[in-house]
Scaffold this active site. Sequence first.
Site, PDB file in Angstrom:
ATOM      1  CE  LYS A  49      -3.063   2.608   3.098  1.00  0.00           C
ATOM      2  NZ  LYS A  49      -2.133   3.591   3.692  1.00  0.00           N
TER       3      LYS A  49
ATOM      4  CG  ASP B 244      -4.952   5.353   9.492  1.00  0.00           C
ATOM      5  OD1 ASP B 244      -6.100   4.984   9.206  1.00  0.00           O
ATOM      6  OD2 ASP B 244      -3.928   4.719   9.189  1.00  0.00           O
TER       7      ASP B 244
END
Length: 436
Positions: A22, A121
């Site tokens: 990722k 996040d």
Amino acid sequence: MGTFKIEGGNKLKGEITPQGAKNEALQILCAVLLTEEKVTINNIPDIVDVNKLIDLLENLGVKIQKNGKGSYTFQADDLRMDYLQSERFKDDGRRLRGSIMVVGPLLARFGKGYIPKPGGDKIGRRRLDTHFEGFIKLGAKFRYNREEHFYGVEAPKLKGAYMLLDEASVTGTANIVMAAVLAEGKTTIYNAACEPYLQQLCKMLNRMGAKISGVGSNLLEIEGVEKLGGTTHTMLPDMIEIGSWIGLAAMTRSELTIKNVSWNDLGQIPEVFKKLGIIIEKKGDDIHIPAHKEGYEIQNYIDGSILTISDAPWPGFTPDLLSVILTVATQARGSVLVHQKMFESRLFFVDKLIDMGAKIILCDPHRATVIGHDFKSSLKATTMTSPDIRAGVSLLIAALSAKGTSTIHNIEQIDRGYENIDERLRAIGAKIVRVD
């Protein structure tokens, strides 16, 4: 909001292959903006964050062709630069932390780059100063609209410069490197990040015609070139996913083989799990985890003091796996201090583990002491909500080891970083169901 229902306490068995990385994908995909020629990228993970970035590139005018699973060809030969000032771009950019890395390539090639304050996040402050200070040193003018939280940099032509980064930021280094490859003259970046994914970016750029030396070290030297060409690139397996599967095998006392892990790019990950007493066997380029029927015992330091596991810039241990380490330690024999130095809110998920019966003392926002159960007392099933990608997968590991049926809400956070995780876990025997 999606939900996982997990029936825990079952042994798993079989093989699992890690997805493409990722964190590498978010850099590599932005690099296609540096050339008008075709760039083919293989092993792209099919996850929410990466797909959002691909959509953003398409909205910007990049021509995208899907060649097969995980393989795309990109061509940025006719971009819609007015998209950068649109409300749609402001909305698209806010949804994704990785969107910040379009700025360097656009600035280098077109003399301007814009971005809204990116999302990602909720793990504490993640400042962007390193990125923009680097662009300013290369000669760009910086502006910021406080009302709209909208950043911009502009320069008719970037000029090489020496810079000492205030932190070894991975995304900051990647962004500055992508700007510097088309700058006039020589750029020296000291205290550069040197993660394998950044090395992959530099190697790809060199194949495109860039002149980057010092790859793999914290001192990069870049001789600017006039233009870059196309290339083909294959991404590494995701080291965070590999670490997650190691933790899953140990926590569920299952025998698992993790395929094609690219051992040479794992750094300290295998050794840190070994410090928790987990047996990791190297079989070619695979990792084999035997069933830990007798559990696993945390090693103390040689003077007998309690083990501390902390994060640090590469080649230190990655912060993205500390949540998994902490979770796996809850069933170890012995105690460990987990010290999360780089993000100030990443340990707040431990209250969910405590609700499941784990013995954890949260000392402060950065440190937690874990006293392992040694499987004498299993974790109890519960209902919880995933706060971010890495805490989410850690709670999933805990639920798979716990007795009873657990529920995890907000699984979109897990989907941001893990490809078809429920299907892949079912293939090795996990009892997990997705409920929309």
